[in-house]
Motif scaffolding. Structure first.
Motif, mmCIF file in Angstrom:
data_model
loop_
_atom_site.group_PDB
_atom_site.id
_atom_site.type_symbol
_atom_site.label_atom_id
_atom_site.label_comp_id
_atom_site.label_asym_id
_atom_site.label_seq_id
_atom_site.Cartn_x
_atom_site.Cartn_y
_atom_site.Cartn_z
ATOM 1 N N ARG A 72 -7.923 4.179 -2.670
ATOM 2 C CA ARG A 72 -6.339 3.275 -2.391
ATOM 3 C C ARG A 72 -5.352 2.767 -2.961
ATOM 4 N NH1 ARG A 72 -6.050 4.892 3.264
ATOM 5 N NH2 ARG A 72 -8.838 5.101 4.105
ATOM 6 N N PHE A 73 -4.160 2.884 -3.251
ATOM 7 C CA PHE A 73 -2.715 2.464 -4.688
ATOM 8 C C PHE A 73 -2.353 1.057 -4.204
ATOM 9 C CE2 PHE A 73 -4.997 6.616 -6.420
ATOM 10 C CZ PHE A 73 -4.240 6.462 -7.446
ATOM 11 N N PHE A 74 -2.421 0.190 -4.494
ATOM 12 C CA PHE A 74 -1.100 -1.015 -4.138
ATOM 13 C C PHE A 74 -0.550 -1.339 -5.181
ATOM 14 C CE2 PHE A 74 -5.009 -1.247 -1.779
ATOM 15 C CZ PHE A 74 -5.118 -1.415 -0.333
ATOM 16 N N ALA A 75 0.461 -1.282 -5.031
ATOM 17 C CA ALA A 75 1.281 -2.804 -6.159
ATOM 18 C C ALA A 75 2.097 -3.126 -5.692
ATOM 19 C CB ALA A 75 2.588 -1.580 -6.293
ATOM 20 N N ALA A 76 2.256 -4.577 -7.038
ATOM 21 C CA ALA A 76 2.716 -5.936 -6.314
ATOM 22 C C ALA A 76 3.468 -6.196 -8.069
ATOM 23 C CB ALA A 76 1.211 -6.856 -5.818
ATOM 24 N N PRO A 77 4.157 -7.227 -7.621
ATOM 25 C CA PRO A 77 4.865 -8.452 -8.853
ATOM 26 C C PRO A 77 3.623 -8.813 -9.752
ATOM 27 C CG PRO A 77 5.946 -8.502 -6.954
ATOM 28 C CD PRO A 77 5.361 -8.162 -6.469
ATOM 29 N N ALA A 78 4.218 -9.150 -10.742
ATOM 30 C CA ALA A 78 2.812 -9.803 -11.374
ATOM 31 C C ALA A 78 2.731 -10.608 -11.237
ATOM 32 C CB ALA A 78 3.500 -8.956 -13.071
ATOM 33 N N PRO A 79 2.298 -11.034 -11.446
ATOM 34 C CA PRO A 79 2.322 -12.703 -11.255
ATOM 35 C C PRO A 79 3.060 -13.577 -12.253
ATOM 36 C CG PRO A 79 -0.022 -12.445 -10.874
ATOM 37 C CD PRO A 79 0.598 -11.187 -11.852
ATOM 38 N N VAL B 51 1.274 7.607 4.257
ATOM 39 C CA VAL B 51 1.014 7.764 3.295
ATOM 40 C C VAL B 51 -0.349 8.482 3.460
ATOM 41 C CG1 VAL B 51 -0.807 6.812 1.781
ATOM 42 C CG2 VAL B 51 1.154 5.624 2.415
ATOM 43 N N PRO B 52 0.187 9.843 2.555
ATOM 44 C CA PRO B 52 -0.932 11.272 3.284
ATOM 45 C C PRO B 52 -1.776 10.898 2.025
ATOM 46 C CG PRO B 52 1.228 11.937 1.751
ATOM 47 C CD PRO B 52 1.216 10.303 2.028
ATOM 48 N N THR B 53 -3.367 11.715 2.679
ATOM 49 C CA THR B 53 -4.443 11.730 1.829
ATOM 50 C C THR B 53 -4.096 13.326 1.088
ATOM 51 O OG1 THR B 53 -5.598 10.569 3.351
ATOM 52 C CG2 THR B 53 -6.693 11.736 1.809
ATOM 53 N N LEU C 264 8.844 1.709 -1.622
ATOM 54 C CA LEU C 264 7.693 2.037 -0.925
ATOM 55 C C LEU C 264 6.742 1.939 -0.473
ATOM 56 C CD1 LEU C 264 5.820 2.216 -4.319
ATOM 57 C CD2 LEU C 264 6.509 4.644 -3.281
ATOM 58 N N ARG C 265 7.387 1.020 0.825
ATOM 59 C CA ARG C 265 6.814 -0.427 1.690
ATOM 60 C C ARG C 265 6.993 0.364 3.209
ATOM 61 N NH1 ARG C 265 6.937 -5.508 0.527
ATOM 62 N NH2 ARG C 265 8.490 -5.750 -0.720
ATOM 63 N N ASP C 266 6.026 0.456 3.580
ATOM 64 C CA ASP C 266 5.543 1.025 4.870
ATOM 65 C C ASP C 266 6.453 2.839 4.588
ATOM 66 O OD1 ASP C 266 4.941 -0.739 6.182
ATOM 67 O OD2 ASP C 266 7.464 -1.773 7.082
ATOM 68 N N ARG C 267 6.123 2.901 3.933
ATOM 69 C CA ARG C 267 5.887 4.674 3.617
ATOM 70 C C ARG C 267 5.088 5.236 4.489
ATOM 71 N NH1 ARG C 267 3.988 6.952 -0.998
ATOM 72 N NH2 ARG C 267 5.018 8.406 -1.547
ATOM 73 N N TYR D 95 1.236 -1.131 0.125
ATOM 74 C CA TYR D 95 -0.037 -0.095 -0.201
ATOM 75 C C TYR D 95 0.804 1.024 0.011
ATOM 76 C CZ TYR D 95 -3.136 3.465 2.256
ATOM 77 O OH TYR D 95 -3.621 4.756 2.125
ATOM 78 N N PHE D 96 0.683 2.315 -0.640
ATOM 79 C CA PHE D 96 1.921 3.124 -0.866
ATOM 80 C C PHE D 96 1.099 5.132 -1.224
ATOM 81 C CE2 PHE D 96 1.155 2.187 -5.348
ATOM 82 C CZ PHE D 96 1.208 3.268 -6.274
ATOM 83 N N ALA D 97 -0.760 4.661 -1.752
ATOM 84 C CA ALA D 97 -0.909 6.229 -1.469
ATOM 85 C C ALA D 97 -2.282 6.301 -1.639
ATOM 86 C CB ALA D 97 -0.624 6.590 -3.154
ATOM 87 N N HIS D 98 -3.044 7.305 -1.488
ATOM 88 C CA HIS D 98 -4.478 7.720 -0.983
ATOM 89 C C HIS D 98 -5.031 8.929 -1.692
ATOM 90 C CE1 HIS D 98 -7.970 8.464 2.195
ATOM 91 N NE2 HIS D 98 -7.835 7.757 0.789
#
Length: 270
Positions: free
Chosen positions: A175-182, A245-247, A240-243, A158-161
Motif C-alpha cells: 500500500r502506497f501513502f503520501a505525506a508532507p515532510a515533517p 485505488v485499483p489493485t 490524490l485524496r479519495d481517488r 492512501y493512493f496506490a496498491h
C-alpha cells in the motif's frame, strides 16, 4: 514407450503485506520534490535501487492499543479506506508500518507530542530509539509510549496498491501513502537498509534513470508520475485524496532471454 513428465508450475508465493510512504516537500521555485532512498547493495529485494521509504508490515506494528496512539484514525476507518473491512487490524498496521519504516530508514518521524507540538527529533534519545528499532520493531512502540506520541496518521494520503508479479520469488502486497515532510526534520540514511538519499522532482528522477545515474523500479516510476506537475505538496495531495485505488498486479512474460513486464490492460495480460 517413452514417458514424458510435464513440469508442474509452482504455486505463486503469497505476498507479504508492506507499506511505503512518498515523502513530499515544496521546492522554493514551485513544484514538489519526493524523497528517494537507495537500498543497500546486499538487500534481498531491490538492491541498489532508489525507492520510497517502506518495508514489510510486522505483527508488532499493531499492538492491542495501537489505535489509541493514532491521530484521527480508528480501526474501522483504516479498514474502510483500504477496502479491508474483513481485516481491520491488518489495515491499521499498514498506516502504522509506513510511519515506522520512514522513521527507521529516513529518520523522519510523522508524529506529534502529547500536546500536539513538534517532536524534539534532534534530541539524542531519538537517535537511540532509531537504532533500537533496527534491532527490534517493538522498540518503536517503546518510543511511542514513553514519549506519549500521537502518530500523524491523519497526514497520510492512501493512493496506490501494487502486488508483486506472481512470477517473482519474493512478493509484496504494498500500500502506497503520501505525506508532507515533517517540519524541521532532515532525512538521513541509516547505512543499514538505506545508503543514500535524494530529493528529486518526478521529472528529475525519471530523467536521472534514463541517463543511467539511478535505478528505479517500475512501480516507483509509475507512482512518481502521479505527482508530476503538482504546484505544491498541498496540491499534490489534494489531487490524490479519495481517488479510486485499483489493485495493480503486473505480470512478467519471458520470451527466451527477453523479459517483458505487462500491466493490467496491456495486450497479452492475463
Amino acid at each position: 514407450m517413452a514417458h514424458y513428465v510435464v513440469p508442474v508450475k509452482p504455486e505463486p508465493v503469497t505476498p507479504a503485506p508492506a507499506a511505503t510512504l512518498v515523502v513530499l516537500r515544496d521546492r522554493p521555485q514551485g513544484g514538489v520534490e519526493c524523497l528517494l532512498m537507495r537500498r543497500h547493495l546486499k538487500s534481498k529485494f531491490a538492491a541498489g535501487d532508489f525507492v520510497f521509504p517502506g518495508g514489510k508490515i510486522e505483527a508488532d506494528d499493531n499492538p492491542d492499543d495501537a489505535a489509541r496512539w493514532c491521530r484521527d484514525l480508528d480501526v474501522q476507518d483504516a479498514a474502510r479506506r483500504l477496502s479491508l473491512e474483513t481485516a481491520p487490524r491488518t489495515a491499521l498496521g499498514y498506516w502504522i508500518g509506513a510511519i515506522r519504516e520512514t522513521f527507521e530508514e529516513a529518520g523522519l518521524l510523522l508524529a506529534a507530542d502529547a500536546d500536539g507540538g513538534e517532536v524534539p527529533i534532534d534530541a539524542p534519545r531519538f537517535a537511540e530509539y532509531r537504532r533500537a528499532c533496527h534491532a527490534d520493531n517493538r522498540a518503536f512502540w517503546t518510543m511511542v509510549r514513553a514519549e506519549r506520541l500521537r502518530l500523524a496518521t491523519d497526514r497520510l494520503v492512501y493512493f496506490a496498491h501494487w502486488i508483486t508479479p506472481e512470477e517473482q520469488p519474493l512478493r509484496f502486497d504494498t500500500r502506497f501513502f503520501a505525506a508532507p515532510a515533517p517540519a524541521g526534520q532532515h532525512a538521513t540514511g541509516d547505512d543499514y537498509e538505506m545508503t543514500d538519499l535524494k530529493w528529486l522532482t518526478p521529472a528529475e528522477a525519471v530523467d536521472a534513470q534514463r541517463r543511467g545515474e539511478i535505478s528505479l523500479r517500475n512501480p516507483t516510476v509509475k507512482n512518481l508520475l502521479l505527482f508530476d506537475g503538482a504546484a505544491s505538496t498541498a496540491h499534490a495531495l489534494d489531487r490524490l485524496r479519495d481517488r479510486p485505488v485499483p489493485t495493480i498486479r503486473p505480470r512478467i512474460v519471458m520470451n527466451g532471454a527477453e523479459r517483458t513486464v505487462l500491466m493490467p490492460g496491456d495486450p497479452g495480460y492475463f
